[in-house]
Design a protein around this motif. Structure first.
Motif, mmCIF file in Angstrom:
data_model
loop_
_atom_site.group_PDB
_atom_site.id
_atom_site.type_symbol
_atom_site.label_atom_id
_atom_site.label_comp_id
_atom_site.label_asym_id
_atom_site.label_seq_id
_atom_site.Cartn_x
_atom_site.Cartn_y
_atom_site.Cartn_z
ATOM 1 N N LYS A 125 46.666 52.690 40.534
ATOM 2 C CA LYS A 125 46.769 51.236 40.342
ATOM 3 C C LYS A 125 45.527 50.522 40.865
ATOM 4 C CE LYS A 125 51.794 51.008 40.357
ATOM 5 N NZ LYS A 125 52.998 50.359 40.900
ATOM 6 N N GLU A 126 45.044 50.938 42.011
ATOM 7 C CA GLU A 126 43.848 50.309 42.600
ATOM 8 C C GLU A 126 42.628 50.520 41.706
ATOM 9 O OE1 GLU A 126 43.497 51.906 46.557
ATOM 10 O OE2 GLU A 126 45.421 51.032 47.175
ATOM 11 N N ILE A 138 42.886 48.229 38.666
ATOM 12 C CA ILE A 138 42.580 46.839 39.014
ATOM 13 C C ILE A 138 41.066 46.652 39.107
ATOM 14 C CG2 ILE A 138 42.769 45.080 40.832
ATOM 15 C CD1 ILE A 138 45.612 46.338 41.386
ATOM 16 N N ASN A 163 39.520 47.111 35.453
ATOM 17 C CA ASN A 163 39.935 46.006 34.593
ATOM 18 C C ASN A 163 39.210 44.716 34.962
ATOM 19 O OD1 ASN A 163 42.165 43.570 34.448
ATOM 20 N ND2 ASN A 163 42.114 44.837 32.592
ATOM 21 N N ASN A 164 39.004 44.503 36.242
ATOM 22 C CA ASN A 164 38.359 43.268 36.684
ATOM 23 C C ASN A 164 36.838 43.293 36.544
ATOM 24 O OD1 ASN A 164 40.334 41.163 37.761
ATOM 25 N ND2 ASN A 164 41.143 43.103 38.512
ATOM 26 N N GLU A 184 54.195 44.599 40.298
ATOM 27 C CA GLU A 184 53.386 44.766 41.503
ATOM 28 C C GLU A 184 51.919 44.379 41.286
ATOM 29 O OE1 GLU A 184 51.831 48.417 44.317
ATOM 30 O OE2 GLU A 184 53.735 48.674 43.272
ATOM 31 N N ILE A 185 51.405 44.617 40.073
ATOM 32 C CA ILE A 185 49.968 44.391 39.849
ATOM 33 C C ILE A 185 49.639 43.479 38.671
ATOM 34 C CG2 ILE A 185 49.326 46.587 40.897
ATOM 35 C CD1 ILE A 185 48.765 47.574 37.979
ATOM 36 N N GLN A 186 50.586 43.119 37.847
ATOM 37 C CA GLN A 186 50.262 42.384 36.627
ATOM 38 C C GLN A 186 49.490 41.092 36.900
ATOM 39 O OE1 GLN A 186 54.750 40.667 36.056
ATOM 40 N NE2 GLN A 186 53.764 41.449 34.274
ATOM 41 N N HIS A 187 49.758 40.444 38.007
ATOM 42 C CA HIS A 187 49.056 39.195 38.334
ATOM 43 C C HIS A 187 47.604 39.437 38.765
ATOM 44 C CE1 HIS A 187 50.545 40.724 42.166
ATOM 45 N NE2 HIS A 187 49.601 40.001 42.755
ATOM 46 N N LEU A 188 47.230 40.688 38.988
ATOM 47 C CA LEU A 188 45.867 41.033 39.413
ATOM 48 C C LEU A 188 44.979 41.487 38.251
ATOM 49 C CD1 LEU A 188 46.834 43.092 42.594
ATOM 50 C CD2 LEU A 188 45.991 40.721 42.516
ATOM 51 N N LEU A 189 45.551 41.539 37.064
ATOM 52 C CA LEU A 189 44.841 42.068 35.898
ATOM 53 C C LEU A 189 44.442 40.973 34.922
ATOM 54 C CD1 LEU A 189 47.127 45.128 35.131
ATOM 55 C CD2 LEU A 189 44.909 45.169 36.266
ATOM 56 N N ARG A 190 43.386 41.256 34.201
ATOM 57 C CA ARG A 190 43.001 40.422 33.064
ATOM 58 C C ARG A 190 43.843 40.899 31.881
ATOM 59 N NH1 ARG A 190 38.499 41.327 30.970
ATOM 60 N NH2 ARG A 190 37.966 39.204 30.429
#
Length: 186
Positions: free
Chosen positions: A10-11, A14, A17-18, A92-98
């Motif tokens: 996941k890390e 992120i 993707n960013n 858990e991570i969707q808000h951290l992705l484009r």
């Protein structure tokens, strides 16, 4: 240990993707659409018929259609069995992705990575003795698979294991293909 691997996966997603930016978004949306690769597929079909003639070439094209259909169904079986949420759906991570696409199916393994690798390796096996630059086709699955990370719809493990699965399937499929061709065309 498994949880640690998933967390690192996941890390890494992120981070990758960013790295994206709006100026490149449309490019990666084009890359991820399999229909935009039609010129490559038509070129491969041309090379097959040029190399093997109409009869054997036609058999190879049918074999490629079966390859893609099998790969697609195999991937769907794995996805439906594993039920790993796609990154764009992972709370858990969707808000951290484009987000550029929002598919709702499951993530593990990547069908784009599996099928494009399966297809490309099989084509290399078929044409490597006739065209020394056929190995350049490997750019197709690499770009195609990376687009899924860029868009935030697959994790790196989905891609990596999809590529590995594609390689293994291509080797097995080519082995069977050679046996069938030997019986039919010799």
């Amino acid at each position: 240990m498994f949880d640690s691997i998933i967390q690192k996966d996941k890390e890494l997603l992120i981070f990758l993707n960013n790295l994206g930016s709006e100026q490149w978004d449309s490019f990666w949306l084009i890359i991820t659409n399999q229909f935009n690769w039609t010129p490559l597929f038509l070129f491969i079909i041309y090379l097959i018929f040029k190399s093997f003639g109409w009869k054997k070439g036609g058999f190879i094209i049918v074999s490629l259609i079966i390859l893609v259909a099998f790969s697609d169904q195999f991937v769907n079986l794995i996805k439906d069995s594993m039920e790993r949420l796609r990154p764009n759906n992972d709370p858990e991570i969707q808000h951290l992705l484009r987000h550029l696409k929002n598919p709702q199916s499951f993530s593990f393994i990547s069908g784009h990575a599996t099928t494009s690798t399966f297809f490309s390796i099989f084509i290399i096996f078929l044409l490597r003795e006739k065209y020394k630059y056929i190995y350049l086709i490997l750019f197709f699955p690499l770009l195609f698979a990376y687009s899924r990370l860029y868009l935030g719809v697959h994790f790196p493990l989905d891609i990596s294991l999809g590529i590995l699965t594609g390689i293994l399937l291509a080797n097995g499929y080519y082995f069977l293909f050679k046996k069938i061709v030997k019986k039919l065309f010799v």
